[in-house]
Design a protein around this motif. Structure first.
Motif, PDB file in Angstrom:
ATOM      1  N   PRO A  76       0.746  -1.100  -0.055  1.00  0.00           N
ATOM      2  CA  PRO A  76       0.002  -0.188   0.052  1.00  0.00           C
ATOM      3  C   PRO A  76       0.920   1.277   0.105  1.00  0.00           C
ATOM      4  CG  PRO A  76      -1.050  -1.426   1.416  1.00  0.00           C
ATOM      5  CD  PRO A  76       0.256  -2.092   1.048  1.00  0.00           C
ATOM      6  N   LEU A  77       0.478   2.335  -0.629  1.00  0.00           N
ATOM      7  CA  LEU A  77       0.905   3.595  -0.695  1.00  0.00           C
ATOM      8  C   LEU A  77       0.458   4.384   0.510  1.00  0.00           C
ATOM      9  CD1 LEU A  77       0.312   4.201  -4.711  1.00  0.00           C
ATOM     10  CD2 LEU A  77       2.367   3.558  -3.636  1.00  0.00           C
ATOM     11  N   PRO A  78       1.350   5.696   0.744  1.00  0.00           N
ATOM     12  CA  PRO A  78       0.857   6.585   1.677  1.00  0.00           C
ATOM     13  C   PRO A  78      -0.587   6.995   1.260  1.00  0.00           C
ATOM     14  CG  PRO A  78       3.313   6.983   1.206  1.00  0.00           C
ATOM     15  CD  PRO A  78       2.589   5.967   0.076  1.00  0.00           C
ATOM     16  N   LEU A  79      -1.450   7.037   2.419  1.00  0.00           N
ATOM     17  CA  LEU A  79      -2.881   7.392   2.094  1.00  0.00           C
ATOM     18  C   LEU A  79      -3.187   8.799   1.639  1.00  0.00           C
ATOM     19  CD1 LEU A  79      -4.721   5.829   5.236  1.00  0.00           C
ATOM     20  CD2 LEU A  79      -4.874   4.978   2.546  1.00  0.00           C
ATOM     21  N   ASP A  80      -1.922   9.644   1.722  1.00  0.00           N
ATOM     22  CA  ASP A  80      -2.092  10.978   1.009  1.00  0.00           C
ATOM     23  C   ASP A  80      -1.557  10.913  -0.488  1.00  0.00           C
ATOM     24  OD1 ASP A  80       0.660  10.844   1.296  1.00  0.00           O
ATOM     25  OD2 ASP A  80       0.850  12.777   2.223  1.00  0.00           O
ATOM     26  N   ASN A  81      -1.288   9.875  -0.998  1.00  0.00           N
ATOM     27  CA  ASN A  81      -0.908   9.684  -2.539  1.00  0.00           C
ATOM     28  C   ASN A  81      -2.308   9.822  -3.349  1.00  0.00           C
ATOM     29  OD1 ASN A  81      -0.328   7.824  -5.117  1.00  0.00           O
ATOM     30  ND2 ASN A  81       1.592   8.073  -3.866  1.00  0.00           N
ATOM     31  N   PHE A  82      -2.185  10.778  -4.581  1.00  0.00           N
ATOM     32  CA  PHE A  82      -3.171  10.928  -5.186  1.00  0.00           C
ATOM     33  C   PHE A  82      -3.770   9.708  -5.612  1.00  0.00           C
ATOM     34  CE2 PHE A  82      -0.033  10.353  -8.870  1.00  0.00           C
ATOM     35  CZ  PHE A  82      -0.755   9.805  -9.902  1.00  0.00           C
ATOM     36  N   ARG A  83      -3.282   8.568  -5.782  1.00  0.00           N
ATOM     37  CA  ARG A  83      -3.559   7.637  -6.509  1.00  0.00           C
ATOM     38  C   ARG A  83      -4.975   6.936  -5.670  1.00  0.00           C
ATOM     39  NH1 ARG A  83       1.555   7.618  -7.284  1.00  0.00           N
ATOM     40  NH2 ARG A  83       2.433   7.387  -9.525  1.00  0.00           N
ATOM     41  N   TYR A  84      -5.129   7.475  -4.264  1.00  0.00           N
ATOM     42  CA  TYR A  84      -6.258   7.191  -3.633  1.00  0.00           C
ATOM     43  C   TYR A  84      -7.377   8.184  -3.725  1.00  0.00           C
ATOM     44  CZ  TYR A  84      -3.622   3.575  -1.059  1.00  0.00           C
ATOM     45  OH  TYR A  84      -2.732   2.543  -0.676  1.00  0.00           O
ATOM     46  N   ARG A  85      -7.052   9.050  -4.647  1.00  0.00           N
ATOM     47  CA  ARG A  85      -8.091  10.193  -4.878  1.00  0.00           C
ATOM     48  C   ARG A  85      -8.898   9.841  -6.321  1.00  0.00           C
ATOM     49  NH1 ARG A  85      -4.096  13.250  -2.303  1.00  0.00           N
ATOM     50  NH2 ARG A  85      -3.541  14.307  -4.201  1.00  0.00           N
ATOM     51  N   VAL A 102     -12.621  -6.149  -9.404  1.00  0.00           N
ATOM     52  CA  VAL A 102     -12.084  -5.538  -8.354  1.00  0.00           C
ATOM     53  C   VAL A 102     -11.816  -6.294  -6.968  1.00  0.00           C
ATOM     54  CG1 VAL A 102     -11.998  -3.556  -6.984  1.00  0.00           C
ATOM     55  CG2 VAL A 102     -12.875  -3.100  -9.237  1.00  0.00           C
ATOM     56  N   LEU A 103     -10.687  -6.606  -6.500  1.00  0.00           N
ATOM     57  CA  LEU A 103     -10.338  -7.272  -5.338  1.00  0.00           C
ATOM     58  C   LEU A 103     -10.367  -6.822  -4.049  1.00  0.00           C
ATOM     59  CD1 LEU A 103      -7.462  -9.552  -7.190  1.00  0.00           C
ATOM     60  CD2 LEU A 103      -9.949  -9.969  -7.115  1.00  0.00           C
ATOM     61  N   SER A 104     -10.016  -5.365  -4.299  1.00  0.00           N
ATOM     62  CA  SER A 104      -9.926  -4.710  -2.777  1.00  0.00           C
ATOM     63  C   SER A 104     -10.174  -3.209  -3.315  1.00  0.00           C
ATOM     64  CB  SER A 104      -8.638  -4.669  -1.975  1.00  0.00           C
ATOM     65  OG  SER A 104      -7.438  -4.413  -2.923  1.00  0.00           O
ATOM     66  N   THR A 105     -10.595  -2.448  -2.464  1.00  0.00           N
ATOM     67  CA  THR A 105     -10.743  -0.742  -2.198  1.00  0.00           C
ATOM     68  C   THR A 105      -9.870  -0.293  -1.254  1.00  0.00           C
ATOM     69  OG1 THR A 105     -12.839  -0.810  -1.128  1.00  0.00           O
ATOM     70  CG2 THR A 105     -12.813  -0.988  -3.805  1.00  0.00           C
ATOM     71  N   GLY A 106      -9.862   1.115  -1.197  1.00  0.00           N
ATOM     72  CA  GLY A 106      -9.046   1.653  -0.161  1.00  0.00           C
ATOM     73  C   GLY A 106      -9.018   3.347  -0.393  1.00  0.00           C
ATOM     74  N   GLY A 107      -8.573   4.046   0.754  1.00  0.00           N
ATOM     75  CA  GLY A 107      -8.485   5.272   0.868  1.00  0.00           C
ATOM     76  C   GLY A 107      -9.908   5.874   1.006  1.00  0.00           C
ATOM     77  N   GLU A 108     -10.256   7.140   1.242  1.00  0.00           N
ATOM     78  CA  GLU A 108     -11.502   7.969   1.630  1.00  0.00           C
ATOM     79  C   GLU A 108     -12.339   7.743   0.469  1.00  0.00           C
ATOM     80  OE1 GLU A 108     -11.005  11.757   2.929  1.00  0.00           O
ATOM     81  OE2 GLU A 108      -9.718  11.402   4.443  1.00  0.00           O
ATOM     82  N   ASP A 109     -11.931   7.581  -0.559  1.00  0.00           N
ATOM     83  CA  ASP A 109     -12.735   7.388  -1.779  1.00  0.00           C
ATOM     84  C   ASP A 109     -13.190   6.083  -2.359  1.00  0.00           C
ATOM     85  OD1 ASP A 109     -12.840  10.292  -2.068  1.00  0.00           O
ATOM     86  OD2 ASP A 109     -11.211  10.417  -3.724  1.00  0.00           O
ATOM     87  N   GLY A 110     -12.366   5.031  -1.514  1.00  0.00           N
ATOM     88  CA  GLY A 110     -12.828   3.802  -1.999  1.00  0.00           C
ATOM     89  C   GLY A 110     -12.337   3.485  -3.256  1.00  0.00           C
ATOM     90  N   VAL A 111     -11.332   3.798  -3.878  1.00  0.00           N
ATOM     91  CA  VAL A 111     -10.927   3.394  -5.017  1.00  0.00           C
ATOM     92  C   VAL A 111     -10.448   1.949  -5.055  1.00  0.00           C
ATOM     93  CG1 VAL A 111     -10.289   5.863  -5.729  1.00  0.00           C
ATOM     94  CG2 VAL A 111      -8.387   4.508  -4.756  1.00  0.00           C
ATOM     95  N   LEU A 135      -4.638 -13.717 -21.906  1.00  0.00           N
ATOM     96  CA  LEU A 135      -3.920 -13.038 -20.915  1.00  0.00           C
ATOM     97  C   LEU A 135      -4.735 -12.970 -19.729  1.00  0.00           C
ATOM     98  CD1 LEU A 135      -1.651  -9.569 -20.584  1.00  0.00           C
ATOM     99  CD2 LEU A 135      -3.419 -10.256 -18.914  1.00  0.00           C
ATOM    100  N   VAL A 136      -4.153 -13.544 -18.381  1.00  0.00           N
ATOM    101  CA  VAL A 136      -4.668 -13.607 -17.127  1.00  0.00           C
ATOM    102  C   VAL A 136      -3.636 -12.716 -16.360  1.00  0.00           C
ATOM    103  CG1 VAL A 136      -6.083 -15.434 -17.450  1.00  0.00           C
ATOM    104  CG2 VAL A 136      -3.999 -15.858 -16.515  1.00  0.00           C
ATOM    105  N   GLY A 137      -4.161 -11.874 -15.173  1.00  0.00           N
ATOM    106  CA  GLY A 137      -3.374 -11.424 -14.472  1.00  0.00           C
ATOM    107  C   GLY A 137      -3.826 -10.839 -13.264  1.00  0.00           C
ATOM    108  N   ASN A 138      -2.990 -10.226 -12.340  1.00  0.00           N
ATOM    109  CA  ASN A 138      -3.454  -9.645 -10.965  1.00  0.00           C
ATOM    110  C   ASN A 138      -2.558  -8.377 -10.678  1.00  0.00           C
ATOM    111  OD1 ASN A 138      -5.219 -11.527  -9.458  1.00  0.00           O
ATOM    112  ND2 ASN A 138      -3.952 -12.857 -10.202  1.00  0.00           N
ATOM    113  N   PHE A 139      -3.051  -7.202 -10.627  1.00  0.00           N
ATOM    114  CA  PHE A 139      -2.375  -6.103 -10.348  1.00  0.00           C
ATOM    115  C   PHE A 139      -3.071  -5.301  -9.150  1.00  0.00           C
ATOM    116  CE2 PHE A 139      -2.790  -7.638 -14.619  1.00  0.00           C
ATOM    117  CZ  PHE A 139      -1.474  -7.280 -15.003  1.00  0.00           C
ATOM    118  N   GLY A 140      -2.284  -4.453  -8.350  1.00  0.00           N
ATOM    119  CA  GLY A 140      -2.502  -3.816  -7.376  1.00  0.00           C
ATOM    120  C   GLY A 140      -1.529  -2.977  -6.455  1.00  0.00           C
ATOM    121  N   PHE A 141      -1.881  -2.662  -5.435  1.00  0.00           N
ATOM    122  CA  PHE A 141      -1.116  -1.758  -4.499  1.00  0.00           C
ATOM    123  C   PHE A 141      -1.811  -2.283  -3.068  1.00  0.00           C
ATOM    124  CE2 PHE A 141      -2.956   1.651  -6.811  1.00  0.00           C
ATOM    125  CZ  PHE A 141      -3.863   2.263  -5.959  1.00  0.00           C
ATOM    126  N   ASP A 142      -1.683  -3.718  -2.881  1.00  0.00           N
ATOM    127  CA  ASP A 142      -2.155  -4.203  -1.615  1.00  0.00           C
ATOM    128  C   ASP A 142      -1.441  -5.465  -1.135  1.00  0.00           C
ATOM    129  OD1 ASP A 142      -3.403  -5.843  -3.344  1.00  0.00           O
ATOM    130  OD2 ASP A 142      -5.319  -5.946  -2.494  1.00  0.00           O
TER     131      ASP A 142
END
Length: 309
Positions: A143-152, A186-195, A211-218
């Protein structure tokens, strides 16, 4: 050629600027940033209007890419956009049309594709007279720091936008086609916006390829690509973000046995920019636009499939 960088992002600092500094044909680098001190410009509009740079690299929050890419093209400058270049295929089509009308470059910085290990994989399949039919991919990190723009959400955050280019580009590279059926969950969500913070995909391509794949920051860090055909399998780690000083290796499985194919260290960002510059000089720009458009359409399909799920 002079380069103007919009946004003093971490990828610009760690990879793009060092790569540009290694290219003899680059005779000037300017940086515009609203948040960093010591840059050439403190405002993007002023930078585009005042800079004599011929090439602009846009490396901002995802939601700002299309607007500033358009402003740069309208000013007569060639453009490279960090991935994802846009948030929807409609914006991609508008930018591609503008760049074509002006005779300017529009490219998405899918830099990993310029690494010789990608060409080496294709060469090994060609030498074995075997075509790739299956791809397994995973790119995930903690997971990234919660203030990272990727959670907005307003900034184009979420794993599908941020990592979607890594999910859709391998099929374009190794199958030479766009997916004809797209499944995404979608396998998981996070941040205040639930992205979305993780997603899985199953992409079907013409002639029974997939192609099959898994991607994320969790999760713990994983960066891996496996490509298979009827008589050949190739695995490679760190494929999407290979460091410029890292000598990689391809693990090859064939009927005659297993082997390791070494790949010398290369800076894929340097190679990517040099390729873009060559294509600007020769006005061979259609392929760059086509790649950006294909990936934008595929990511639109990922989002639509995730929303249906």
């Amino acid at each position: 050629m002079r380069v103007l960088i919009l946004g003093n992002s971490s990828i610009a600092q760690k990879r793009m600027i060092p790569a540009l500094e290694m290219i003899p044909a680059i005779d000037g680098i300017e940086v515009a940033s609203r948040s960093s001190s010591g840059t050439t410009y403190a405002d993007y509009k002023t930078a585009i209007e005042a800079s004599s740079a011929e090439l602009v690299y846009v490396s901002l929050a995802n939601s700002d890419h299309a607007y500033w890419a358009r402003r740069a093209l309208e000013s007569g400058k060639h453009v490279i956009v960090d991935k994802p270049a846009v948030l929807n295929a409609e914006d991609a089509e508008a930018l591609a049309e503008l760049s074509c009308e002006r005779g300017l470059c529009l490219a998405e910085a899918t830099a990993y594709a310029a690494h010789p290990q990608i060409q080496k994989i294709a060469q090994l399949f060609a030498a074995a007279q075997c075509r790739p039919t299956r791809i397994n991919a995973m790119f995930s990190f903690p997971p990234l720091p919660l203030d990272n723009f990727r959670y907005r959400r307003a900034n184009g955050g979420g794993a599908i936008y941020d990592l979607g280019p890594y999910a859709v580009s391998p099929g374009r590279l190794f199958f030479g086609a766009e997916p004809i059926d797209v499944q995404c969950r979608v396998l998981s969500t996070g941040g205040e916006d639930g992205v979305p913070t993780a997603f899985s995909v199953m992409l079907e391509y013409p002639e029974g390829r997939s192609l099959v794949g898994n991607f994320g920051f969790d999760t713990a860090y994983c960066n891996r690509l496996s490509i298979f055909g009827s008589d050949l399998g190739i695995d490679v780690d760190r494929v999407f973000t290979t460091p410029e000083n890292f000598a990689n290796e391809l693990r090859v499985s064939a009927p005659t046995g297993n082997s390791i194919e070494p790949v010398p260290a290369h800076d894929c960002f340097k190679l990517f920019v040099m390729d873009v510059m060559t294509k600007i000089e020769s006005q061979d720009l259609d392929g760059l636009r086509a790649d950006l458009l294909a990936d934008a359409r595929a990511i639109d399909s990922l989002r639509a499939a995730a929303e249906r799920d």
